[in-house]
Design a protein around this motif. Structure first.
Motif, PDB file in Angstrom:
ATOM      1  N   ARG A  57       4.318  10.415  19.634  1.00 14.33           N
ATOM      2  CA  ARG A  57       3.773   9.734  20.864  1.00 14.33           C
ATOM      3  C   ARG A  57       2.698  10.587  21.362  1.00 14.33           C
ATOM      4  NH1 ARG A  57       9.675   8.066  23.507  1.00 14.33           N
ATOM      5  NH2 ARG A  57       9.878   6.209  22.116  1.00 14.33           N
ATOM      6  N   LEU A  58       1.699  10.279  21.683  1.00 12.39           N
ATOM      7  CA  LEU A  58       0.547  10.944  22.327  1.00 12.39           C
ATOM      8  C   LEU A  58       0.997  11.806  23.539  1.00 12.39           C
ATOM      9  CD1 LEU A  58      -2.427  11.422  21.802  1.00 12.39           C
ATOM     10  CD2 LEU A  58      -2.816   9.257  23.487  1.00 12.39           C
ATOM     11  N   LEU A  59       1.772  11.353  24.223  1.00 10.22           N
ATOM     12  CA  LEU A  59       2.101  12.225  25.475  1.00 10.22           C
ATOM     13  C   LEU A  59       2.790  13.681  25.145  1.00 10.22           C
ATOM     14  CD1 LEU A  59       3.536   9.540  27.696  1.00 10.22           C
ATOM     15  CD2 LEU A  59       1.390  10.617  28.080  1.00 10.22           C
ATOM     16  N   LYS A  60       3.376  13.550  23.906  1.00 13.23           N
ATOM     17  CA  LYS A  60       4.199  14.818  23.486  1.00 13.23           C
ATOM     18  C   LYS A  60       3.187  15.824  22.606  1.00 13.23           C
ATOM     19  CE  LYS A  60       8.657  12.414  23.023  1.00 13.23           C
ATOM     20  NZ  LYS A  60       9.946  12.132  22.079  1.00 13.23           N
ATOM     21  N   ASN A  61       2.024  15.224  22.485  1.00 13.19           N
ATOM     22  CA  ASN A  61       0.966  16.409  22.105  1.00 13.19           C
ATOM     23  C   ASN A  61       0.738  17.421  22.673  1.00 13.19           C
ATOM     24  OD1 ASN A  61      -0.933  17.311  20.090  1.00 13.19           O
ATOM     25  ND2 ASN A  61      -2.536  16.068  21.308  1.00 13.19           N
TER      26      ASN A  61
ATOM     27  N   THR B 245      -6.918  15.528  21.127  1.00 15.09           N
ATOM     28  CA  THR B 245      -6.479  14.067  20.910  1.00 15.09           C
ATOM     29  C   THR B 245      -6.877  13.284  19.664  1.00 15.09           C
ATOM     30  OG1 THR B 245      -6.389  13.912  23.288  1.00 15.09           O
ATOM     31  CG2 THR B 245      -6.470  11.808  21.932  1.00 15.09           C
ATOM     32  N   ASN B 246      -7.978  13.557  19.242  1.00 17.32           N
ATOM     33  CA  ASN B 246      -8.496  12.888  17.983  1.00 17.32           C
ATOM     34  C   ASN B 246      -8.072  13.413  16.641  1.00 17.32           C
ATOM     35  OD1 ASN B 246     -10.448  11.094  19.239  1.00 17.32           O
ATOM     36  ND2 ASN B 246     -11.720  12.739  19.468  1.00 17.32           N
TER      37      ASN B 246
ATOM     38  N   GLY C 238      -5.278  11.399  14.147  1.00 11.77           N
ATOM     39  CA  GLY C 238      -5.501  11.349  12.852  1.00 11.77           C
ATOM     40  C   GLY C 238      -4.315  11.824  11.988  1.00 11.77           C
ATOM     41  N   LEU C 239      -3.727  12.802  12.361  1.00 12.64           N
ATOM     42  CA  LEU C 239      -2.167  13.240  11.711  1.00 12.64           C
ATOM     43  C   LEU C 239      -1.292  12.112  11.971  1.00 12.64           C
ATOM     44  CD1 LEU C 239      -2.175  17.077  12.792  1.00 12.64           C
ATOM     45  CD2 LEU C 239      -3.177  15.741  10.867  1.00 12.64           C
ATOM     46  N   ARG C 240      -1.201  11.576  13.071  1.00 10.53           N
ATOM     47  CA  ARG C 240      -0.274  10.697  13.485  1.00 10.53           C
ATOM     48  C   ARG C 240      -0.498   9.457  12.573  1.00 10.53           C
ATOM     49  NH1 ARG C 240      -0.629   5.906  16.991  1.00 10.53           N
ATOM     50  NH2 ARG C 240       1.202   5.312  17.844  1.00 10.53           N
ATOM     51  N   ASP C 241      -1.673   8.955  12.094  1.00 11.87           N
ATOM     52  CA  ASP C 241      -2.112   7.791  11.273  1.00 11.87           C
ATOM     53  C   ASP C 241      -1.324   8.081   9.994  1.00 11.87           C
ATOM     54  OD1 ASP C 241      -3.206   5.158  10.954  1.00 11.87           O
ATOM     55  OD2 ASP C 241      -4.629   6.241   9.719  1.00 11.87           O
ATOM     56  N   VAL C 242      -1.480   9.507   9.493  1.00  8.14           N
ATOM     57  CA  VAL C 242      -0.923   9.597   8.105  1.00  8.14           C
ATOM     58  C   VAL C 242       0.651   9.525   8.104  1.00  8.14           C
ATOM     59  CG1 VAL C 242      -0.642  11.577   6.525  1.00  8.14           C
ATOM     60  CG2 VAL C 242      -2.570  11.256   7.572  1.00  8.14           C
ATOM     61  N   TRP C 243       1.347   9.898   9.325  1.00  7.75           N
ATOM     62  CA  TRP C 243       2.753   9.606   9.176  1.00  7.75           C
ATOM     63  C   TRP C 243       3.094   8.260   9.383  1.00  7.75           C
ATOM     64  CZ3 TRP C 243       7.137  11.602   8.656  1.00  7.75           C
ATOM     65  CH2 TRP C 243       8.391  10.859   8.997  1.00  7.75           C
TER      66      TRP C 243
ATOM     67  N   ALA D  66      -9.495  14.289  10.210  1.00  8.30           N
ATOM     68  CA  ALA D  66      -8.269  15.092  10.288  1.00  8.30           C
ATOM     69  C   ALA D  66      -7.275  14.613   9.293  1.00  8.30           C
ATOM     70  CB  ALA D  66      -7.857  15.239  11.798  1.00  8.30           C
ATOM     71  N   GLY D  67      -6.785  13.252   9.329  1.00  7.51           N
ATOM     72  CA  GLY D  67      -5.854  12.732   8.395  1.00  7.51           C
ATOM     73  C   GLY D  67      -6.192  12.972   7.132  1.00  7.51           C
ATOM     74  N   THR D  68      -7.261  12.630   6.615  1.00 11.35           N
ATOM     75  CA  THR D  68      -7.648  12.686   5.290  1.00 11.35           C
ATOM     76  C   THR D  68      -7.818  13.981   4.682  1.00 11.35           C
ATOM     77  OG1 THR D  68      -9.166  10.723   5.507  1.00 11.35           O
ATOM     78  CG2 THR D  68      -9.276  11.913   3.374  1.00 11.35           C
ATOM     79  N   LEU D  69      -8.000  14.928   5.647  1.00 15.50           N
ATOM     80  CA  LEU D  69      -8.166  16.577   5.136  1.00 15.50           C
ATOM     81  C   LEU D  69      -6.683  17.065   5.308  1.00 15.50           C
ATOM     82  CD1 LEU D  69     -11.376  18.008   6.974  1.00 15.50           C
ATOM     83  CD2 LEU D  69     -11.118  17.306   4.672  1.00 15.50           C
TER      84      LEU D  69
END
Length: 784
Positions: free
Chosen positions: A401-405, A410-411, A415-420, A704-707
């Motif tokens: 969740r974004l609130l826990k970051n 944020t960006n 990106g990392l969240r999308d990979v998960w 971020a996700g792809t890298l």
């Protein structure tokens, strides 16, 4: 209708279609060029063997002997022997061969011999594979020395020994079936008989001979070798089976072809993943059309064929193009073959065998497509009209969740969240990145291993700073003793060890006798890495090379005993260890000094040494080279480099090819994946833009996700090259006598340079791909 749909699909997905087409084409090019190389190798080796007519069994001998005894033996063995011939060799030290402007061949590890052509067989050829004919005052130079010293036709070499000095014009290059390879320790210069007799009259060294036998088709090589030994004929040197020359000649080119096939198989795997990726993207876009076709009664088979025919057409077109391009590409890998085996590679066999590659790739692609397209059968018309197949499996419990970051911007976090969340989608990209890293890192590690000083341990040599080889000469024994005394008194030398290699008789598993080269000395000073056991340290102990210990050799294990005969006396020795050795066909052994020296069959003397800290190795090498004319002084790295010269040169080409292929794959796959992902997320991107996120911020999310996937893929690829790659290399090297090679990893190359370059390439591709897509007209996207 179906043809129109296929045409529309090509038009709509030009980038995706071209990417898959490129991968299939590259796979066909590499596979066909590798098969092309193998076909050329088979055909050219066959031609070279036919033209040179090499010996089937060669006994090397130093010292006097009676040819009449050989003739009598040949007559007695007519059921096995078709022809016999004895070649005389006048062997010189490299320092006695001058070329260019006061340069010599003193640094070579090769034995240099001058010979004249045989009359019946074992002919030395020119670059047209014709029997060499040399005029007076001329000489034909081995290709190995032509490459190493850049010798040109029309140039000169001068031979100086004692009172003899004569200049020869280089008239041709010698292609020598038996001594072509850098793995053989001798090279033959061909000269005119008149010049040879003149040289022989003043020759100061000990004459050497090649006692050669050509077998009948029904001849028994083992029976002949056994009979030769039992007859007590001249044998002051190794007995060589002709099959080893075939292996040495073909080894470099065969190794290159196998590596190319491995890379092509990896490319086919990438093509499979690309097809899966594009097919899922296409299904996501065409889901409603599929539902309509099912609803109006079109069969599952016909719907599958709409998509399958596209890949059939792609595979046929890519196969034809790849097949045609494979021939010029194969020429890039054929330079070594053209020089050492055959200048004319115009045979027809390659055109037929190379067809295997496109046909194999076509059937593999089609079979894989059929498997992937079974997904269509599972989709009902109702599901297709109201849902999105690509969304299945995405309703995971959201743990990010974004609130826990608290750690990332944020960006980057999004990106990392999308990979998960979409791991199943990203895992294809992860695997491809890992394969690309493997293609780059494995050849680089192999190249670094071959150039490493540690590689000497796989050549039956302990690691040391300097190695001095003393070859046959009238003063060799005195030189050997004087050298040891000087090393003992030299404060610049930290430690040294002296070794003497002689030819002995050894009892085979079947009870017959054979010849073996045994090195005697103290092997605890510069120890080898043993596969099993340890070095011989006590009286009556011996260690065997892997090739000798196998079932094809003596069939022995650590703790077993072998019987060795020296000067007519039999000794039973206990095997204490098994080591790796790729030199001399891998058939060597090492024994404690208690075995004694077989004085009548000494082959060479070797001294290894380490210098004290701070001493200049090059200066110390120059000193001993100057004091001992007959010595060959090299550092271990140079010795390994000269021995494996051809393979190292070939590996350079593979490293370069691997890097180019990996870069192309990375760029195309990353662009393909981003296009698919951004097309799918277009509505989501429009929403983010409408609430105020800039195009650059959205690009950072995808970057971020792809890298992250790239970094994980690189780590996995590097580990795979270290472990799986090492396993594959050991399988390939086992035929040479090495089964447990540890690849050398240069940390700054493997973990810094390569990852940084790959990240820059992928990062740039991501940035450009995102920049084009996320800036499209927002109103059009929202309306769609």
């Amino acid at each position: 209708m179906f043809l129109k749909m296929i045409k529309n699909d090509f038009t709509r997905n030009k980038v995706i279609t071209m990417t898959v087409f490129v991968f299939i084409t590259m796979a066909v090019i590499l596979a066909a060029s590798a098969i092309n190389n193998i076909a050329n190798l088979i055909q050219s080796m066959s031609e070279m063997k036919e033209r040179s007519n090499p010996a089937d069994i060669t006994q090397m001998h130093s010292g006097e002997f009676n040819q009449a005894d050989i003739d009598q033996f040949t007559e007695e063995q007519r059921e096995n022997v078709m022809m016999q011939e004895t070649m005389v060799l006048l062997t010189f030290d490299g320092s006695q061969i001058h070329y260019g402007e006061n340069q010599t061949m003193a640094g070579t590890i090769q034995d240099i011999s001058f010979v004249v052509q045989n009359q019946q067989f074992d002919f030395i050829l020119d670059l047209n594979n014709e029997k060499l004919v040399v005029k007076e005052g001329e000489v034909a130079v081995p290709i190995y020395f032509m490459e190493q010293y850049d010798l040109k036709i029309g140039g000169t070499i001068t031979v100086k020994q004692g009172m003899y000095e004569k200049e020869f014009i280089i008239a041709d290059y010698a292609r020598d079936y038996e001594m072509n390879s850098s793995l053989t320790s001798s090279k033959r210069f061909v000269m005119n008989p008149a010049d040879f007799e003149e040289m022989r009259e003043t020759y100061e060294g000990e004459l050497e001979y090649l006692i050669e036998f050509k077998l009948r088709e029904s001849g028994d090589a083992n029976a002949l070798k056994t009979a030769y030994i039992e007859a007590g004929l001249p044998a002051n040197g190794p007995l060589v089976d002709g099959q080893i020359f075939l292996i040495f000649n073909a080894l470099s080119d065969a190794a290159v072809a196998l590596v190319i096939i491995l890379i092509s198989m990896l490319l086919i795997l990438i093509a499979f993943l690309s097809i899966r990726l594009t097919f899922l993207a296409t299904m996501d876009e065409d889901l409603k059309e599929i539902g309509v076709m099912k609803a109006i009664g079109i069969s599952k088979k016909d719907i599958r064929n709409v998509y399958l025919n596209k890949y059939r057409l792609l595979s046929v077109a890519a196969g034809i193009l790849g097949y045609l391009l494979s021939f010029p590409v194969a020429n890039l890998f054929n330079e070594h073959m053209k020089l050492y085996i055959s200048s004319d590679l115009s045979g027809n066999l390659k055109f037929i065998l190379a067809l295997i590659a496109p046909l194999m790739v076509y059937f593999m692609i089609v079979m894989y497509c059929k498997k992937v397209m079974k997904r269509i059968d599972k989709i009902s018309a109702v599901e297709a009209l109201r849902s999105n197949i690509m969304e299945q499996g995405r309703n995971k419990k959201n743990r990010f969740r974004l609130l826990k970051n608290k750690w990332f911007s944020t960006n980057i976090y999004m990106g990392l969240r999308d990979v998960w969340i979409r791991f199943k989608l990203y895992r294809l990209l992860f695997f491809i990145f890992a394969v690309c890293s493997f293609i780059v890192i494995l050849p680089l590690n192999v190249y670094n291993t071959m150039n490493s000083p540690e590689f000497s341990t796989y050549m039956g040599i302990g690691k040391s700073d300097i190695r001095i080889d003393l070859r046959k000469s009238d003063t060799i024994t005195d030189d050997f003793n004087n050298l040891q005394q000087e090393l003992l008194a030299d404060s610049d030398i930290e430690k040294y060890a002296a070794f003497i290699t002689s030819s002995y008789q050894i009892k085979n598993a079947d009870g017959s006798w054979d010849y073996i080269n045994i090195e005697v000395g103290d092997f605890t000073v510069f120890p080898l890495q043993y596969l099993e056991g340890r070095s011989p340290e006590n009286e009556g102990e011996i260690s065997l090379s892997y090739a000798n210990a196998t079932k094809e050799g003596l069939n022995k294990q650590v703790g077993d005993e072998v019987v060795v005969k020296a000067d007519g006396t039999e000794k039973t020795l206990k095997i204490t260890g098994i080591y790796q050795d790729i030199t001399n066909g891998g058939n060597t052994a090492k024994a404690d000094t208690s075995l004694g020296i077989n004085a009548s069959a000494v082959l060479w003397y070797i001294v290894s040494m380490d210098v004290t800290e701070g001493v200049n190795i090059s200066e110390k090498m120059s000193y001993y080279q100057g004091n001992y004319d007959s010595a060959q002084v090299n550092d271990i790295q140079e010795y390994s480099s000269q021995t494996l010269g051809n393979m190292i040169d070939q590996m350079k080409i593979i490293v370069t090819a691997g890097i180019i292929i990996a870069v192309i794959v990375l760029i195309l796959i990353t662009a393909l994946f981003l296009r698919m992902l951004l097309s799918k997320d277009m509505s989501q991107i429009a929403i983010m833009r409408s609430i105020g996120l800039t195009s650059q911020e959205i690009s950072y999310q995808y970057m971020a996700g792809t890298l992250l996937v790239l970094v994980l893929g690189i780590i996995f690829g590097v580990m795979a090259s270290n472990y799986l790659g090492e396993f594959l290399v050991n399988i390939g090297m086992s035929s040479m006598g090495a089964t447990k090679i540890e690849l050398v990893t240069v940390v700054w190359q493997t973990w810094l340079l390569c990852p940084v370059v790959l990240i820059l390439i992928v990062g740039t591709t991501i940035y450009l791909s995102c920049k084009i897509t996320v800036k499209e007209d927002l109103s059009i996207i929202l309306r769609s």
